[in-house]
Design a protein around this motif. Structure first.
Motif, short mmCIF file in Angstrom:
data_model
loop_
_atom_site.label_atom_id
_atom_site.label_comp_id
_atom_site.label_asym_id
_atom_site.label_seq_id
_atom_site.Cartn_x
_atom_site.Cartn_y
_atom_site.Cartn_z
N GLU A 175 14.06 3.17 -5.25
CA GLU A 175 13.56 3.55 -3.92
C GLU A 175 12.60 4.74 -4.02
OE1 GLU A 175 16.64 3.97 -1.01
OE2 GLU A 175 15.30 4.83 0.49
N LYS A 176 12.98 5.71 -4.82
CA LYS A 176 12.14 6.90 -4.92
C LYS A 176 10.73 6.54 -5.42
CE LYS A 176 11.89 10.58 -8.14
NZ LYS A 176 12.62 11.23 -9.21
N TRP A 177 10.67 5.72 -6.47
CA TRP A 177 9.37 5.41 -7.05
C TRP A 177 8.55 4.44 -6.21
CZ3 TRP A 177 7.08 8.40 -10.43
CH2 TRP A 177 7.89 9.27 -11.19
N THR A 178 9.24 3.46 -5.58
CA THR A 178 8.44 2.54 -4.75
C THR A 178 7.91 3.26 -3.52
OG1 THR A 178 10.50 1.60 -3.96
CG2 THR A 178 9.19 0.20 -5.35
N LYS A 179 8.64 4.27 -3.06
CA LYS A 179 8.16 5.03 -1.90
C LYS A 179 6.89 5.80 -2.24
CE LYS A 179 11.64 6.58 1.35
NZ LYS A 179 12.88 7.41 1.41
N ILE A 180 6.71 6.08 -3.52
CA ILE A 180 5.47 6.73 -3.93
C ILE A 180 4.40 5.67 -4.19
CG2 ILE A 180 4.38 8.15 -5.74
CD1 ILE A 180 7.18 9.43 -6.17
N ALA A 214 12.66 -8.97 7.00
CA ALA A 214 12.01 -10.05 6.24
C ALA A 214 10.57 -10.24 6.76
CB ALA A 214 12.79 -11.34 6.36
N LEU A 215 10.40 -10.15 8.08
CA LEU A 215 9.05 -10.34 8.63
C LEU A 215 8.10 -9.22 8.19
CD1 LEU A 215 9.95 -11.69 12.18
CD2 LEU A 215 8.75 -12.93 10.36
N TRP A 216 8.63 -8.01 8.12
CA TRP A 216 7.82 -6.88 7.65
C TRP A 216 7.33 -7.12 6.22
CZ3 TRP A 216 4.98 -3.32 9.51
CH2 TRP A 216 5.28 -2.75 10.75
N ILE A 217 8.27 -7.60 5.40
CA ILE A 217 7.94 -7.79 3.98
C ILE A 217 6.87 -8.88 3.83
CG2 ILE A 217 8.93 -8.65 1.81
CD1 ILE A 217 11.53 -7.08 3.02
N ILE A 218 7.05 -9.95 4.60
CA ILE A 218 6.06 -11.04 4.54
C ILE A 218 4.70 -10.54 5.02
CG2 ILE A 218 5.45 -13.20 5.70
CD1 ILE A 218 8.27 -14.10 5.38
N PHE A 270 13.44 2.05 5.67
CA PHE A 270 12.06 2.12 5.22
C PHE A 270 12.00 1.95 3.69
CE2 PHE A 270 8.46 5.04 4.03
CZ PHE A 270 7.44 4.25 4.54
N GLY A 271 12.93 2.63 3.01
CA GLY A 271 12.97 2.55 1.54
C GLY A 271 13.25 1.13 1.08
N PHE A 272 14.17 0.47 1.77
CA PHE A 272 14.50 -0.91 1.39
C PHE A 272 13.29 -1.83 1.61
CE2 PHE A 272 15.71 -4.96 3.55
CZ PHE A 272 16.03 -5.68 2.41
N ILE A 273 12.64 -1.68 2.76
CA ILE A 273 11.48 -2.55 3.06
C ILE A 273 10.37 -2.32 2.03
CG2 ILE A 273 9.63 -3.03 4.74
CD1 ILE A 273 11.69 -2.72 6.94
N LEU A 274 10.16 -1.05 1.68
CA LEU A 274 9.11 -0.78 0.68
C LEU A 274 9.49 -1.34 -0.69
CD1 LEU A 274 7.63 2.76 1.28
CD2 LEU A 274 6.73 0.53 1.93
N ALA A 275 10.77 -1.22 -1.07
CA ALA A 275 11.19 -1.72 -2.38
C ALA A 275 11.05 -3.24 -2.42
CB ALA A 275 12.62 -1.31 -2.69
N TYR A 335 22.35 -4.01 -1.79
CA TYR A 335 22.42 -2.55 -1.68
C TYR A 335 22.22 -2.08 -0.24
CZ TYR A 335 21.64 -3.10 -6.70
OH TYR A 335 21.73 -3.49 -8.01
N LEU A 336 22.33 -3.03 0.70
CA LEU A 336 22.12 -2.68 2.11
C LEU A 336 23.42 -2.33 2.80
CD1 LEU A 336 19.74 -5.50 3.37
CD2 LEU A 336 19.26 -3.06 3.44
N ARG A 337 23.37 -1.39 3.73
CA ARG A 337 24.49 -1.21 4.65
C ARG A 337 24.35 -2.28 5.72
NH1 ARG A 337 25.62 4.13 3.06
NH2 ARG A 337 23.63 4.93 2.33
N SER A 338 25.40 -2.43 6.54
CA SER A 338 25.36 -3.59 7.44
C SER A 338 24.62 -3.33 8.75
CB SER A 338 26.77 -4.05 7.72
OG SER A 338 27.49 -2.95 8.19
N ASP A 339 23.89 -2.21 8.85
CA ASP A 339 23.31 -1.93 10.16
C ASP A 339 21.84 -2.31 10.28
OD1 ASP A 339 22.39 -0.15 8.40
OD2 ASP A 339 22.88 1.66 9.54
#
Ligand code: PFF
Length: 467
Positions: free
Chosen positions: A170-175, A252-256, A11-16, A241-245
């Motif tokens: 991540e912390k700030w974009t989550k806000i 990518a679709l979420w971000i778009i 979730f943090g990655f998608i928001l960032a 900065y992603l883990r492989s899971d």
């Protein structure tokens, strides 16, 4: 490599990453571009561009970053050692430097306008676009005030990045991202409930194919690229900065989806207000800094709406600026072994100094006459018309011919939890995914190549092939 910083959650990655995508491009550029270039017809073309040209490059950038766990220069070097591909990464890092110089200046303007609105400063502009226009032009041409706000904006950007990937970005974009969505939703509802507000829906979404020219199509393509933060290695860096899971395709679709939804919501909020107040919807780039301040005072609670709007614009600009500076910081950490604090503070300051010259070029200092543009416009022009598309196109070519679609599919499969997914997986009877991806990448790279050639020809001969 294993002690590389990591995102705390998907979730943090998608928001960032969507924080990077959602910026001035969505709130400042998309609404007036759509309004002037055929409304719904433009939006349809824009969506096609995002899916056909943008999606393959977003996915490629994520995959290259996650696979190598490195920022752009290192990513290209490690997959194609001893080749010239590392220069593509270098071009990306240089674009980051250039874009942030002027992006930071506009970021400063958003802060200043938030402050003006908060102090009730829009009241004197009520119903007077001429006064508002001259106030805006005299502000951006001043020697000190815009620089003060730009420096403040850059200090905030540096402050977030110094705290690291998880503890800072991540912390700030989550806000900030949920706040942006909430404010925007409030502004949309407020706009649509004003008398005549719903005219905005017609203006933005009713397809007017007669207004859709060849040049609007070129515009839609270029914008699709800018709005998704492509061609600079931002998404490679965030992917590293992603883990492989993680399933990178659905991410990518979420971000778009988020990026597009926010652009449309911004369009509705802005034009609903414009129509309700009888202002001119065709005022182009000046719409936000010139027209909106003249109409907010006429709405009940106008100072609050104005402040919320500019604060939203500021946060959108900040989450994008963070992603741009991170590209530079990550380069110095990965390639030069610098500490995060040293890389961020030194290069954040460097970018700020170049940005000061951009700001001064708006009036106080006549720095350049290259193609009769100010230094600010030259940097904007070079980076968005040439550097981003060149890096984007070369990233597509890299995946197609150097690294290979089968490798891309192998890496994509990690996180998809579907072991049967491979290049021979057929998606429609007889047509396998390997071939579909190949065609998609060829279309994407060729379309970007065409846009570049079109721009070069326009510059040399004075008239583009299309547009
Ligand atoms: N996507 C951002 C916007 O729409 O304003 C701008 C941007 C951010 C461009 C990051 C490029 C980038 F790498």
């Amino acid at each position: 490599m294993n002690n590389r910083e990591k995102w705390g959650s998907r979730f943090g990655f998608i928001l960032a990453a969507s924080g990077s995508a959602v910026g001035l491009g969505n709130i400042w550029k998309y609404p007036h571009m759509a309004g002037e270039n055929g409304g719904g017809a433009f939006t349809i073309v824009y969506l096609i561009c995002i899916l056909v040209v943008g999606l393959p490059i977003v996915v490629s950038e994520f995959v290259l970053g996650r696979k190598t766990q490195l920022s752009p220069v290192g990513a290209f070097t490690s997959l194609a050692p001893n080749s010239n591909w590392k220069w593509v990464g270098m071009l990306g890092v240089s674009s980051a430097f250039i874009i942030l110089s002027f992006y930071g200046v506009v970021g400063g303007w958003t802060l200043k306008y938030t402050f003006i609105s908060l102090m009730g400063g829009f009241n004197e502009l009520s119903g007077n676009p001429d006064l508002s226009g001259s106030l805006f032009s005299s502000f951006i041409a001043k020697p000190f005030s815009p620089i003060f706000w730009q420096i403040l904006f850059m200090v905030l950007t540096i402050f977030v990045i110094v705290q690291g990937v998880k503890g800072g970005i991540e912390k700030w974009t989550k806000i900030m991202m949920p706040t942006i969505l909430i404010i925007l939703a409030i502004l949309v509802i407020r706009g649509l409930t004003l008398p005549n507000g719903t005219q905005a829906l017609d203006f933005l979404f009713k397809p007017k194919f007669e207004d859709l020219t060849a040049s609007s199509i070129v515009l839609a393509l270029g914008h699709a690229f800018f709005t998704l933060s492509l061609g600079m290695g931002t998404m490679i860096t965030y992917g590293s900065y992603l883990r492989s899971d993680q399933n990178l395709l659905t991410s990518a679709l979420w971000i778009i989806l988020l990026d597009t939804a926010i652009a449309m919501m911004a369009g509705i909020a802005i034009f609903a207000t414009v129509f309700a107040m009888g202002a001119d919807p065709g005022s182009g780039p000046g719409l936000i800094f010139v027209v909106l301040p003249t109409i907010f005072p006429n709405i009940a609670g106008g100072a609050i709406w104005g402040t919320l709007f500019f604060f939203l614009l500021f946060m959108a600009a900040l989450t994008s600026a963070i992603s741009i500076l991170e590209v530079i910081t990550a380069y110095f950490i990965d390639e030069k072994g610098w500490s995060r604090a040293k890389a961020t503070i030194i290069f954040g300051s460097f970018v700020t100094v170049v940005g000061i010259f951009c700001s001064l070029s708006m009036g106080s200092l006549n720095i350049t006459s290259f193609m009769n543009m100010s230094f600010f416009d030259v940097l904007d022009y070079l980076s968005s018309k040439y550097m981003l598309p060149i890096v984007g196109m070369l990233t597509g070519i890299f995946v197609l011919y150097q690294w290979g679609i089968p490798e891309l599919i192998n890496e994509l499969r990690i996180g998809m939890k579907n072991d049967n997914f491979n290049e021979n997986t057929s998606i429609i009877s007889g047509i396998n995914i390997g071939i579909v991806l190949k065609i998609l990448f060829i279309i994407s790279a060729s379309v970007i190549g065409f846009i570049l050639i079109n721009e070069i020809i326009a510059n040399i001969t004075g008239s583009p092939i299309i547009g």
